[in-house]
Enzyme design. Structure first.
Site, PDB file in Angstrom:
ATOM      1  N   THR A  50      -7.859 -20.026  36.579  1.00  0.00           N
ATOM      2  CA  THR A  50      -7.222 -19.066  35.684  1.00  0.00           C
ATOM      3  C   THR A  50      -5.712 -19.121  35.816  1.00  0.00           C
ATOM      4  OG1 THR A  50      -9.148 -17.616  35.870  1.00  0.00           O
ATOM      5  CG2 THR A  50      -7.133 -16.644  35.011  1.00  0.00           C
ATOM      6  N   TYR A 113     -18.444 -17.635  26.621  1.00  0.00           N
ATOM      7  CA  TYR A 113     -18.135 -17.233  25.240  1.00  0.00           C
ATOM      8  C   TYR A 113     -19.127 -16.192  24.722  1.00  0.00           C
ATOM      9  CZ  TYR A 113     -17.286 -17.193  20.273  1.00  0.00           C
ATOM     10  OH  TYR A 113     -17.017 -16.768  19.002  1.00  0.00           O
ATOM     11  N   TYR A 143     -17.732 -18.367  40.394  1.00  0.00           N
ATOM     12  CA  TYR A 143     -16.480 -17.683  40.059  1.00  0.00           C
ATOM     13  C   TYR A 143     -16.814 -16.381  39.331  1.00  0.00           C
ATOM     14  CZ  TYR A 143     -11.535 -17.366  38.519  1.00  0.00           C
ATOM     15  OH  TYR A 143     -10.241 -16.973  38.295  1.00  0.00           O
ATOM     16  N   LYS A 173     -15.924 -17.128  44.547  1.00  0.00           N
ATOM     17  CA  LYS A 173     -14.615 -16.493  44.444  1.00  0.00           C
ATOM     18  C   LYS A 173     -14.813 -15.202  43.676  1.00  0.00           C
ATOM     19  CE  LYS A 173      -9.998 -16.674  42.469  1.00  0.00           C
ATOM     20  NZ  LYS A 173      -9.009 -17.348  41.607  1.00  0.00           N
TER      21      LYS A 173
END
Length: 307
Positions: A50, A113, A143, A173
């Site tokens: 990111t 999405y 993630y 994470k």
């Protein structure tokens, strides 16, 4: 510490990606930044996440950047590239490519999405990636960043993935900022590497059995994070540990007042003297002049106080 062991532990920088005048990833400057971060004490580089603006880059741009880093001599075992995208086949291609250049651990967003999909759907996606790749070297750090992806990774899903592929899904994470969620995963999944995404939380997470961090502010205070990681078991009254943790908290506050990635890039530009570091790929924008002036003034005061 290498990430070649089963579980990634340590301080991993969610590395920024410098851009050239055409807004393409600047390979040479990125390699320079990676070397700086490792010299500052990071255990590894979590590139193309990111903070690295990865979802604004094409697959070709992502693979070329990873190849440039490996070609420059940075050990692939110290790299945690992001390979999770919305398209299943592209996630597979990016992950295969990482393995092909010697990387064994990737950070993988869920497909993001379509919203409100079930755990069954997310499980099917991750399972399909693992089965189609079929490579025993593959290690995946999940993630969890629901604020950005709108697709949380539930504990039930983690349990199911670990049961089916215990050698593959080795960590997560957690960028949610929810410390209770992080500690619950540490308790529920022994041996599973829980890495915090918020720099100030690394110390308390380590003391609960967490594995370390993958964080954005490490672009600025990697040395302090490395000190805290190494000395997390020292007492709270230890002056060096207290000072390092205070620098981490202050730096996080500094870059959170205005848009974080633009703030981080502005401060790296100031440190390096390369104004090009301020570039972001649209739709992200650099800081306007008034915010830039305020940020740099605050950063100067922060640096003076740290001396």
């Amino acid at each position: 510490m290498s990430t070649s062991s089963l579980h990634p532990h340590g301080v991993f920088s969610a590395a920024l990606t410098p851009l050239d005048a055409e807004l393409a990833p600047d390979h040479a400057r990125f390699v320079e930044h990676c070397r700086y971060l490792l010299d500052e004490g990071c255990n590894g580089i979590a590139l193309l996440g990111t903070t690295g603006e990865a979802n604004s880059f094409s697959a070709a741009e992502r693979t070329a950047l990873l190849e440039a880093v490996v070609a420059a001599g940075i050990a692939p075992q110290r790299l945690l590239p992001g390979t999770g995208v919305a398209a299943l086949t592209e996630t597979i291609a990016l992950t295969r490519h990482a393995l092909s250049v010697g990387v064994d651990t990737v950070v993988m967003l869920p497909p993001f999405y379509y919203k409100n999909v079930s755990d069954d759907g997310i499980y099917a996606s991750y399972s399909e990636v693992v089965q189609r790749i079929g490579d025993a070297r593959l290690k995946v750090v999940l993630y969890h960043y629901p604020q950005m992806s709108a697709q949380p990774i539930s504990h039930a899903l983690i349990e199911r993935l670990r049961k089916a592929y215990p050698a593959v899904f080795t960590g997560i994470k957690d960028s949610s900022g929810d410390f209770a969620n992080m500690t619950a995963m540490v308790e529920r999944f022994p041996g599973f590497a829980v890495l915090g995404g918020a720099d100030p939380l690394m110390l308390p997470l380590l003391r609960k059995g967490g594995a370390g961090c993958i964080t954005a502010t490490s672009n600025l205070v990697a040395r302090s994070l490395a000190h805290v990681y190494t000395h997390s078991r020292d007492g709270d009254d230890d002056p060096a540990l207290k000072a390092a943790q205070a620098r981490i908290v202050k730096a996080r506050e500094l870059v959170s007042r205005f848009p974080q990635m633009a703030s981080l890039k502005a401060l790296v530009a100031e440190r390096t003297g390369h104004a090009g570091w301020q570039r972001l790929r649209p739709p992200l924008e650099s800081l306007p002049p008034a915010q830039m002036k305020e940020l740099l003034a605050d950063a100067a005061a922060f640096a003076a106080a740290a001396v």
